[in-house]
Structures are given as C-alpha cells and as structure tokens.
Motif scaffolding. Sequence first.
Motif, PDB file in Angstrom:
ATOM      1  N   PRO A   1     -32.258 -36.531 -53.781  1.00  0.00           N
ATOM      2  CA  PRO A   1     -33.070 -37.617 -53.220  1.00  0.00           C
ATOM      3  C   PRO A   1     -34.540 -37.208 -53.015  1.00  0.00           C
ATOM      4  CG  PRO A   1     -30.970 -37.504 -52.088  1.00  0.00           C
ATOM      5  CD  PRO A   1     -31.034 -36.304 -53.000  1.00  0.00           C
ATOM      6  N   GLN A   2     -34.784 -35.954 -52.655  1.00  0.00           N
ATOM      7  CA  GLN A   2     -36.153 -35.485 -52.480  1.00  0.00           C
ATOM      8  C   GLN A   2     -36.888 -35.459 -53.832  1.00  0.00           C
ATOM      9  OE1 GLN A   2     -33.435 -33.800 -51.340  1.00  0.00           O
ATOM     10  NE2 GLN A   2     -33.626 -34.051 -49.129  1.00  0.00           N
ATOM     11  N   GLN A   3     -36.212 -35.023 -54.878  1.00  0.00           N
ATOM     12  CA  GLN A   3     -36.810 -35.024 -56.211  1.00  0.00           C
ATOM     13  C   GLN A   3     -37.088 -36.447 -56.679  1.00  0.00           C
ATOM     14  OE1 GLN A   3     -33.666 -32.711 -58.040  1.00  0.00           O
ATOM     15  NE2 GLN A   3     -35.042 -30.952 -58.326  1.00  0.00           N
ATOM     16  N   ARG A   4     -36.155 -37.360 -56.369  1.00  0.00           N
ATOM     17  CA  ARG A   4     -36.350 -38.764 -56.749  1.00  0.00           C
ATOM     18  C   ARG A   4     -37.562 -39.341 -56.023  1.00  0.00           C
ATOM     19  NH1 ARG A   4     -35.311 -42.636 -60.667  1.00  0.00           N
ATOM     20  NH2 ARG A   4     -36.471 -44.351 -59.787  1.00  0.00           N
ATOM     21  N   ALA A   5     -37.699 -39.041 -54.751  1.00  0.00           N
ATOM     22  CA  ALA A   5     -38.848 -39.527 -53.985  1.00  0.00           C
ATOM     23  C   ALA A   5     -40.152 -38.962 -54.550  1.00  0.00           C
ATOM     24  CB  ALA A   5     -38.701 -39.158 -52.507  1.00  0.00           C
ATOM     25  N   ALA A   6     -40.141 -37.691 -54.927  1.00  0.00           N
ATOM     26  CA  ALA A   6     -41.335 -37.075 -55.514  1.00  0.00           C
ATOM     27  C   ALA A   6     -41.667 -37.715 -56.860  1.00  0.00           C
ATOM     28  CB  ALA A   6     -41.135 -35.566 -55.665  1.00  0.00           C
ATOM     29  N   LEU A   7     -40.641 -37.987 -57.670  1.00  0.00           N
ATOM     30  CA  LEU A   7     -40.840 -38.651 -58.963  1.00  0.00           C
ATOM     31  C   LEU A   7     -41.438 -40.037 -58.758  1.00  0.00           C
ATOM     32  CD1 LEU A   7     -40.375 -38.734 -62.067  1.00  0.00           C
ATOM     33  CD2 LEU A   7     -38.096 -39.674 -61.557  1.00  0.00           C
ATOM     34  N   ASP A   8     -40.866 -40.803 -57.827  1.00  0.00           N
ATOM     35  CA  ASP A   8     -41.377 -42.145 -57.538  1.00  0.00           C
ATOM     36  C   ASP A   8     -42.846 -42.095 -57.138  1.00  0.00           C
ATOM     37  OD1 ASP A   8     -38.798 -43.031 -57.967  1.00  0.00           O
ATOM     38  OD2 ASP A   8     -38.492 -43.815 -55.942  1.00  0.00           O
ATOM     39  N   SER A   9     -43.150 -41.220 -56.203  1.00  0.00           N
ATOM     40  CA  SER A   9     -44.513 -41.121 -55.691  1.00  0.00           C
ATOM     41  C   SER A   9     -45.487 -40.669 -56.775  1.00  0.00           C
ATOM     42  CB  SER A   9     -44.538 -40.150 -54.513  1.00  0.00           C
ATOM     43  OG  SER A   9     -45.846 -39.975 -54.049  1.00  0.00           O
TER      44      SER A   9
END
Length: 157
Positions: free
Chosen positions: A48-56
């Motif tokens: 989830p942290q990687q997904r949030a970083a990708l989104d941002s």
Amino acid sequence: MLSAARFPSKNAILPLRRFNSTLASRLYTEPQHATNPAVTTTPQNITPQQRAALDSALRVDQAGEVAANYIYMGQLFVLGRDKQTGPLIQEMWDQEKKHLLVMNKLQLQHRIRPTVLSEVAKVAGFGLGAVTALMGKEAAMACTEAVETVIGEHYDE
C-alpha cells in the motif's frame, strides 16, 4: 585533484537526461509495444505504501507535463512568428507533447486520477510562458531552462 572543467555542467547533462527518458518512452509510444505487460498492467505485489507513492509521483509528474506543455503554448503564442525562436519553441513543445502522452498513458495504466489542480496548471503554465516571451527571447529561454532544470532535479529524486 580533479579539475571541475573536466566535468560537464548540469546544463550540458539536461539533454542527456531527456534523451534517456525518450528511450523508456518508446514502450508507450511505439505501436509494437502496445500489448507489452510493462505498459498495460500494474504489478500486483506492491505494498500500500508503494501504491501511494506511485499514485503521488505519477499525479505530480503528469501535472508537471501539463504545465510544461502550456508554458510552450504560451511562448509560441507570443514568439511563434519569430523565424528563429518559433521553430525552436515548437520543437521543444513537440517533445513535451510526447512526455505528456506517456504520462497520460501511465495514469491510465495504473488507474491514477489526474490532479484536481490540472486546470490551474494549464492557466499558470500558459501565463508563465506568455509573460516570459513578452519579456523577450532571452527571458523565454531562461524560463525554459529553469523549468527543465527543476524537472530534471525532480526526476533525479
């Protein structure tokens, strides 16, 4: 001791940075790669942290490419009839259009919403481009160099 004169300046490196990013963008712009999983899917095993970083990261990068396109649009609006500067701005804008195409495809690929400030980026970008072009060719090119430097530093992070 090594001489600083032996190393290229940051400004000399910027075109290389853009060249390298062009190689990666071929996966998104050349039709033979259209079904490649690297450009059609998102890895399923990211945290989830990687997904949030990708989104941002993709949202910010796409907004930056929108603004860069509108900067060139504003500059071309003012300086487009200049026989030397107009074609140069058009050439740079054509490269930015490709970068925006890649960012748009990345957003779709990873199902990331665009920034809510997209319209602000368009207006601000066009205004910055037009105002610096009204100040003269040198100011327009200084604006372009400054923007490209910031973008390059951002991508290096």
